[in-house]
Design a protein around this motif. Structure first.
Motif, mmCIF file in Angstrom:
data_model
loop_
_atom_site.group_PDB
_atom_site.id
_atom_site.type_symbol
_atom_site.label_atom_id
_atom_site.label_comp_id
_atom_site.label_asym_id
_atom_site.label_seq_id
_atom_site.Cartn_x
_atom_site.Cartn_y
_atom_site.Cartn_z
ATOM 1 N N LEU A 1 0.814 -1.210 0.000
ATOM 2 C CA LEU A 1 0.000 0.000 0.000
ATOM 3 C C LEU A 1 0.851 1.266 0.000
ATOM 4 N N VAL A 2 1.919 1.236 0.815
ATOM 5 C CA VAL A 2 2.707 2.461 0.984
ATOM 6 C C VAL A 2 3.571 2.747 -0.231
ATOM 7 N N THR A 3 4.127 1.710 -0.851
ATOM 8 C CA THR A 3 5.056 1.936 -1.965
ATOM 9 C C THR A 3 4.391 2.631 -3.147
ATOM 10 N N PRO A 4 3.218 2.194 -3.650
ATOM 11 C CA PRO A 4 2.577 2.945 -4.745
ATOM 12 C C PRO A 4 2.191 4.362 -4.324
ATOM 13 N N ALA A 5 1.724 4.486 -3.060
ATOM 14 C CA ALA A 5 1.357 5.834 -2.604
ATOM 15 C C ALA A 5 2.575 6.751 -2.586
ATOM 16 N N ALA A 6 3.722 6.214 -2.164
ATOM 17 C CA ALA A 6 4.940 7.026 -2.133
ATOM 18 C C ALA A 6 5.360 7.438 -3.543
ATOM 19 N N VAL A 7 5.243 6.493 -4.490
ATOM 20 C CA VAL A 7 5.594 6.819 -5.874
ATOM 21 C C VAL A 7 4.659 7.902 -6.418
ATOM 22 N N LEU A 8 3.349 7.776 -6.112
ATOM 23 C CA LEU A 8 2.380 8.762 -6.583
ATOM 24 C C LEU A 8 2.667 10.149 -5.997
ATOM 25 N N VAL A 9 2.994 10.191 -4.695
ATOM 26 C CA VAL A 9 3.295 11.473 -4.052
ATOM 27 C C VAL A 9 4.564 12.081 -4.641
ATOM 28 N N LEU A 10 5.565 11.247 -4.907
ATOM 29 C CA LEU A 10 6.801 11.755 -5.506
ATOM 30 C C LEU A 10 6.556 12.307 -6.908
ATOM 31 N N LEU A 11 5.718 11.598 -7.680
ATOM 32 C CA LEU A 11 5.405 12.096 -9.023
ATOM 33 C C LEU A 11 4.663 13.428 -8.951
ATOM 34 N N LEU A 12 3.707 13.521 -8.005
ATOM 35 C CA LEU A 12 2.986 14.772 -7.848
ATOM 36 C C LEU A 12 3.933 15.894 -7.419
ATOM 37 N N ALA A 13 4.816 15.604 -6.461
ATOM 38 C CA ALA A 13 5.767 16.616 -6.009
ATOM 39 C C ALA A 13 6.697 17.036 -7.138
ATOM 40 N N ALA A 14 7.133 16.066 -7.951
ATOM 41 C CA ALA A 14 7.996 16.408 -9.081
ATOM 42 C C ALA A 14 7.248 17.266 -10.098
ATOM 43 N N GLY A 15 5.959 16.942 -10.315
ATOM 44 C CA GLY A 15 5.173 17.758 -11.238
ATOM 45 C C GLY A 15 4.996 19.175 -10.747
ATOM 46 N N VAL A 16 4.710 19.324 -9.441
ATOM 47 C CA VAL A 16 4.560 20.667 -8.886
ATOM 48 C C VAL A 16 5.871 21.427 -8.990
ATOM 49 N N ALA A 17 6.982 20.755 -8.635
ATOM 50 C CA ALA A 17 8.285 21.417 -8.704
ATOM 51 C C ALA A 17 8.630 21.818 -10.133
ATOM 52 N N LEU A 18 8.283 20.946 -11.100
ATOM 53 C CA LEU A 18 8.581 21.257 -12.499
ATOM 54 C C LEU A 18 7.760 22.455 -12.983
ATOM 55 N N VAL A 19 6.469 22.486 -12.627
ATOM 56 C CA VAL A 19 5.625 23.600 -13.052
ATOM 57 C C VAL A 19 6.091 24.898 -12.401
ATOM 58 N N VAL A 20 6.429 24.848 -11.107
ATOM 59 C CA VAL A 20 6.884 26.050 -10.409
ATOM 60 C C VAL A 20 8.194 26.558 -11.006
ATOM 61 N N ALA A 21 9.087 25.618 -11.355
ATOM 62 C CA ALA A 21 10.384 26.022 -11.897
ATOM 63 C C ALA A 21 10.269 26.582 -13.311
ATOM 64 N N ARG A 22 9.354 26.013 -14.110
ATOM 65 C CA ARG A 22 9.264 26.414 -15.512
ATOM 66 C C ARG A 22 8.249 27.530 -15.759
ATOM 67 N N ALA A 23 7.333 27.748 -14.807
ATOM 68 C CA ALA A 23 6.325 28.790 -14.999
ATOM 69 C C ALA A 23 6.987 30.154 -15.007
#
Length: 581
Positions: free
Chosen positions: A58-80
């Motif tokens: 349960l935790v491993t997929p959730a961790a991957v999903l949270v990391l992907l979301l965090a990476a997406g937010v960081a990418l949008v913030v950096a490139r915006a």
């Protein structure tokens, strides 16, 4: 002491903003850390059992999903791309004296000099960070020495850009401008602090990310992803908004305290000039520039017009008599090599920001000099309005009531007076027609209950006519020019000058225009420009009195007697046809 306290407050608030960023990073990494512990514990045999296996699944997929979301937010913030105010850049070659004055001011304040200077067509001045890669070429990279060539390059912090209100340059004297800019330039000191700079970049990135995610996107998956990223960015922005606002207050307080030692004696006089310049600028835009913009002409020397308007105000207002003596001192615009070219660029930008005009000159969007304003704007405006009024009367074709004199044909003022003074004819509605489509220049929901039936119907038809004209390929349509040239000001105008005109106001304007056309064609009147009131009618060498009372009597009561008396007094022939465009 005050500057030190303000600086300390700004730095503490900057650290609070950065703590929000650190907490967000910690929250994003926490599920991954738990997943790593569970996986390592399972592989080494320290966490055996079914329960731990379920937790790992349960935790491993959730961790991957949270990391992907965090990476997406960081990418949008950096490139915006953070918003950048539309300005007129001023190169150092175009204003060496101005750059020299600003650098000397920074030296006296013991702060870094601004990296560049730009002008805004508004009465304000500020510092703007434009170090984001999307705003231009990256800052130069410098090495300490040859021995350090193997290490990563160290970027030199780039100070912000100093944005100066263009009306200040034309109205203020050099010393007054220096006093006004002192607290602004003093803000480059806190801007160089690494914590404050990092906090500002973080907040600007979040703000830009919210703007990016709020834009329309195609496809349900893209919309869902951007909506999720936008919610996270808004949550972080809410978490650091109060700290960011307090940080900016601390920076402003520290800058103001530091600037007290520079040109203190001129500070009060300069602040008075700021208020006076704002009053003259606002009146020039709403009374003089706006009518020209609506006619597809943009005054090419707006800032020079500010000087003329404020000089006229000084002549009329006894409280401003002392300001006229300042005109003998050196104006701040002398710090520019070519003030005329800069004024023209600022005037075009003002037309874009306050009215929404294109970014370049076109046959239907041409500059107008003050010498040709009366002929190219005032005369054309009145005749265009008069022509529109008669087109609407042609469309109404209202039959006269029994016993009433029919309105004459042709573009005469008598036709207008007779139509509005008559009672509604057979079959003519007693109430105005349904509201027309929204029009940028005319209100569509105003109360016309205080007018006659014919005035209300005519006002509604004029509103509809303007709506149809604006629905076509308008001069001032946002996005009419190359979208890339708009950069951050795509949704033009950014600062509309006036609310939509009501139907009553439109009808009054059109009737007044018809009166002015009749005066020019039958009584030798001439169009003119009043620096404070805009288009003016000159009769016998004297500016004509305001006609609002007589026109309102015609619109509200259907009584043309007051207006007819005024026409007779000045020898204006209402029955003669006028020239239309």
């Amino acid at each position: 002491m005050g500057a030190h306290a303000g600086g300390q407050s700004a730095r503490s608030r900057a650290l609070a903003v950065l703590r929000v960023r650190s907490r967000a990073l910690a929250v994003a990494l926490l599920p991954a850390a738990v997943a790593v512990i569970l996986l390592v514990g399972g592989s080494t045999g320290h966490l055996p059992g079914t329960g731990w296996d379920v937790a790992r699944r349960l935790v491993t997929p959730a961790a991957v999903l949270v990391l992907l979301l965090a990476a997406g937010v960081a990418l949008v913030v950096a490139r915006a791309r953070p918003a950048m105010s539309p300005t007129v850049p001023i190169a150092e070659e175009a204003a060496p004296d101005l750059y020299r004055m600003v650098r000397d001011l920074a030296d006296r304040l013991d702060v870094p000099a601004p990296s560049a200077i730009a002008l805004t067509p508004d009465c304000d001045s500020w510092l703007e960070d434009r170090t984001h890669p999307a705003h231009g070429p990256p800052p130069a990279e410098k090495y300490d020495d040859i021995a350090g060539a193997g290490r990563p390059p160290r970027r030199t912090p780039v100070p912000p850009v100093l944005v100066i209100g263009s009306p200040f340059l034309w109205w203020m004297r050099v010393g007054e401008l220096r006093a006004v800019l002192a607290p602004v330039v003093a803000g480059t000191g806190p801007s160089a602090h690494p914590d404050i700079a990092a906090a500002r970049r973080f907040v600007q990135g979040l703000d830009a990310a919210v703007a990016v995610t709020s834009a329309p996107h195609r496809g349900p998956v893209v919309r869902w992803v951007f909506a999720t990223v936008g919610r996270v960015a808004r949550l972080l922005l809410r978490g650091c908004r109060i700290h960011a606002a307090e940080m900016e207050r601390g920076v402003a307080a520290a800058a103001a305290e530091r600037a007290q030692a520079v040109d203190y004696g001129l500070r009060i006089v300069a602040q008075e000039q700021v208020g006076l310049a704002y009053a003259g600028w606002d009146r020039l835009l709403t009374r003089v520039a706006l009518p020209a913009w609506r006619m597809g002409r943009w005054p090419s020397r707006l800032n020079a017009g500010v000087v003329a308007a404020l000089t006229e105000l000084s002549r009329r207002d006894r409280l401003a008599e002392g300001f006229a003596s300042r005109l003998g001192e050196r104006p701040a615009c002398d710090l520019l090599e070519e003030p005329g070219a800069v004024d023209q660029a600022a005037s075009l930008l003002a037309a874009r920001l306050f009215h929404g005009g294109p970014a370049e000159t076109r046959p239907e969007w041409a500059p107008v000099h003050w010498g040709g304003y009366a002929e190219e704007v005032v005369d054309r405006k009145w005749r265009t309005d008069a022509a529109r009024l008669h087109r609407v009367l042609d469309a109404l074709q209202a039959p006269p009531a029994p016993g009433d004199t029919p309105a004459p044909d042709g573009p005469t003022l008598t036709r207008v007076l007779t139509h509005l003074a008559a009672r509604p004819g057979p079959g003519e509605p007693l109430a105005p027609p349904p509201a027309p489509p929204p029009c940028p220049l005319a209100g569509d929901d105003e109360d016309l209950s205080g007018t006659t039936a014919r005035s209300a119907a005519l006002a509604a038809r004029l509103t509809a006519e303007l709506a149809r004209e604006e629905a076509g390929p308008a001069i001032a349509a946002p996005g009419a020019a190359d979208p890339a040239s708009h950069r951050d000001d795509r949704a033009l105008p950014l600062f509309p000058l006036q609310p939509a005109r009501t139907g009553r106001e439109l009808l009054a304007d059109h009737i007044t225009a018809m009166v002015c056309c009749a005066a020019m064609d039958t009584a030798g009147a001439t169009p003119s420009l009043d620096w404070l009131d805009g288009p003016a009618l000159v009769l016998g060498g004297v500016r004509a009195a305001d006609l609002s009372r007589q026109v309102l009597a015609l619109i509200e009561d259907g009584d043309p007697s007051a207006l007819r008396g005024w026409l007779t007094e000045h020898g204006i022939r209402a029955e003669k046809p006028v020239r239309l465009v």
